[in-house]
Design an enzyme around this catalytic site. Structure first.
Site, PDB file in Angstrom:
ATOM      1  N   GLY A   1       2.968   6.516   4.805  1.00 52.89           N
ATOM      2  CA  GLY A   1       2.024   6.474   5.915  1.00 52.89           C
ATOM      3  C   GLY A   1       2.221   7.633   6.875  1.00 52.89           C
ATOM      4  O   GLY A   1       1.257   8.299   7.282  1.00 52.89           O
TER       5      GLY A   1
ATOM      6  N   PHE B   1       0.857  -1.193   0.000  1.00 53.25           N
ATOM      7  CA  PHE B   1       0.000   0.000   0.000  1.00 53.25           C
ATOM      8  C   PHE B   1       0.891   1.240   0.000  1.00 53.25           C
ATOM      9  O   PHE B   1       1.701   1.434   0.911  1.00 53.25           O
ATOM     10  CB  PHE B   1      -0.923  -0.017   1.223  1.00 53.25           C
ATOM     11  CG  PHE B   1      -1.868  -1.197   1.228  1.00 53.25           C
ATOM     12  CD1 PHE B   1      -3.127  -1.098   0.654  1.00 53.25           C
ATOM     13  CD2 PHE B   1      -1.480  -2.418   1.775  1.00 53.25           C
ATOM     14  CE1 PHE B   1      -3.988  -2.188   0.632  1.00 53.25           C
ATOM     15  CE2 PHE B   1      -2.334  -3.521   1.769  1.00 53.25           C
ATOM     16  CZ  PHE B   1      -3.591  -3.400   1.193  1.00 53.25           C
TER      17      PHE B   1
ATOM     18  N   VAL C   1       2.341  -1.675   4.509  1.00 49.75           N
ATOM     19  CA  VAL C   1       2.090  -0.253   4.301  1.00 49.75           C
ATOM     20  C   VAL C   1       3.435   0.468   4.262  1.00 49.75           C
ATOM     21  O   VAL C   1       4.286   0.238   5.128  1.00 49.75           O
ATOM     22  CB  VAL C   1       1.263   0.326   5.473  1.00 49.75           C
ATOM     23  CG1 VAL C   1       0.918   1.779   5.220  1.00 49.75           C
ATOM     24  CG2 VAL C   1       0.013  -0.498   5.692  1.00 49.75           C
ATOM     25  N   CYS C   2       3.628   1.322   3.291  1.00 42.66           N
ATOM     26  CA  CYS C   2       4.885   2.080   3.210  1.00 42.66           C
ATOM     27  C   CYS C   2       4.992   3.049   4.390  1.00 42.66           C
ATOM     28  O   CYS C   2       4.095   3.881   4.604  1.00 42.66           O
ATOM     29  CB  CYS C   2       4.961   2.846   1.898  1.00 42.66           C
ATOM     30  SG  CYS C   2       6.428   3.892   1.802  1.00 42.66           S
ATOM     31  N   ALA C   3       6.097   2.947   5.124  1.00 41.65           N
ATOM     32  CA  ALA C   3       6.265   3.738   6.337  1.00 41.65           C
ATOM     33  C   ALA C   3       6.264   5.241   6.060  1.00 41.65           C
ATOM     34  O   ALA C   3       5.529   5.996   6.708  1.00 41.65           O
ATOM     35  CB  ALA C   3       7.559   3.333   7.032  1.00 41.65           C
TER      36      ALA C   3
END
Lengths: 113, 139, 105
Positions: free
Chosen positions: B102, B59, B97-99
């Site tokens: 995010g 994501f 999820v991409c840090a």
């Protein structure tokens, strides 16, 4: 495992949010993983190259830092937007649409941006 | 070591062994903004049903909103955050999820839905290298 | 490592709201196929969209529209433009297995 040829197809102009940078970051990451990374500027994507000298210099610095060496700009996309005379750094190669299609056909993965 | 029956997924993989491929999915849009998330979820389920392997769902950009457990749409069956969490718990699918994407959008461990994990962009590239196909939703 | 498969192009926007279908059609290689999903299924019921395409050398090998997205928009009973097939999610997955790369526009 041999490197994959991954094309990042950049078809959107500069946006207000973080997305413009995020599209380049993912390509830089792929290059850092030693994949064969191609950037293709098509359609409104060519507007990011015409956003002004400061923007272009910042983009060029990122690209040079990451060692991405396959950067293509579609001639027809430039011409349709009145940008046929846009002066680009040597790293950016302007290609005819047929050449872009041929390159796309050689990719293992295409990631839109 | 005792013999244990294979779980559902192992059986299905065995069944389709000859033609099974490894898929990676990339989701770029928020769940209640765009149909991309629902399309990706339906594709994920259909690919598992056919015995393919889902290496990872990544994501990125606005897609990070799919992992926000504070999202509360009125009709529970349209809560894509829950539906993704269910996919992870039922099928063991790796939802990442991409840090940094995010962080920019207010998604962190504190509001991360079950079944998702936060990690780096390298996880997308790794999945791309492993997978036979990458399918992007929300391009 | 040569790529033996044709590409699958996926368009998700209505042709009346965005140019992505037209832009995709300009970049097809011979043998590539086109899948219409989400709002792009409006193109599948509109014969006029495809008029210019029939004579092009690089027209898609197959054009498909995702049936659940047609249903969701109340278009299940509409007749599709000539040559366009319906496909469900199982068929979508099969298309992905027989094409590469998968190019979302």
């Amino acid at each position: 495992m041999s490197a994959k040829r991954i094309m990042f197809v950049l078809r959107n102009g500069k946006t207000a949010g973080p997305s413009t940078d995020e599209r380049i970051e993912v390509a830089m990451m792929a290059q850092a993983f030693d994949q064969e990374v191609h950037l293709a500027y098509l359609d409104d994507g060519v507007f990011t190259l015409a956003a002004g000298p400061d923007d272009l210099a910042a983009l060029l610095a990122k690209i040079e830092e990451s060692d991405i060496s396959h950067i293509w700009v579609e001639q027809q996309s430039l011409a349709e937007r009145g940008l046929a005379d846009l002066v680009l750094p040597d790293l950016f190669a302007v290609l005819d649409r047929h050449q872009i299609i041929e390159l796309m056909g050689q990719m293992h993965m295409v990631i839109p941006g | 070591m005792h013999w244990r029956p294979p779980d559902d997924r192992t059986v299905r993989h065995a069944q389709y062994k000859e033609t099974a491929l490894k898929f990676a999915l990339l989701v770029l849009k928020a769940p209640f903004q765009h149909q991309a998330s629902a399309s990706a979820l339906a594709f994920a389920r259909a690919s598992l049903d056919q015995g393919h392997q889902l290496v990872r769902v990544f994501f990125y950009e606005e897609g990070v909103q799919n992992a926000n457990r504070l999202a509360a749409p009125s009709a529970p069956d349209t809560n894509l955050v829950h539906l993704w969490s269910n996919l992870a718990s039922e099928q063991g699918v790796d939802l990442v999820v991409c840090a940094s994407a995010g962080l920019r959008r207010g998604l962190r461990e504190a509001n991360l839905a079950p079944g998702f994990r936060i990690s780096g962009l390298g996880q997308l590239i790794e999945a791309t290298i492993i997978a036979d196909r990458l399918v992007t939703f929300g391009g | 490592m040569n790529k033996p498969l044709p590409a699958l192009h996926i368009v998700n926007k209505s042709p009346f709201a965005a140019s992505s279908l037209e832009q995709c059609l300009q970049r097809l290689a011979v043998g590539d196929s086109l899948l219409l999903i989400e709002d792009a299924v409006y193109a599948a019921i509109t014969e006029e969209i495809w008029d210019g395409l029939r004579t092009q050398p690089n027209k898609p090998a197959r054009i498909l529209a995702l049936s659940p997205d047609l249903c969701q928009r109340g278009l299940a009973d509409k007749s599709l433009a000539e040559g366009i097939e319906q496909v469900d999610y199982a068929g979508f997955v099969e298309l992905v297995t027989t094409h590469n790369p998968i190019h979302s526009w």
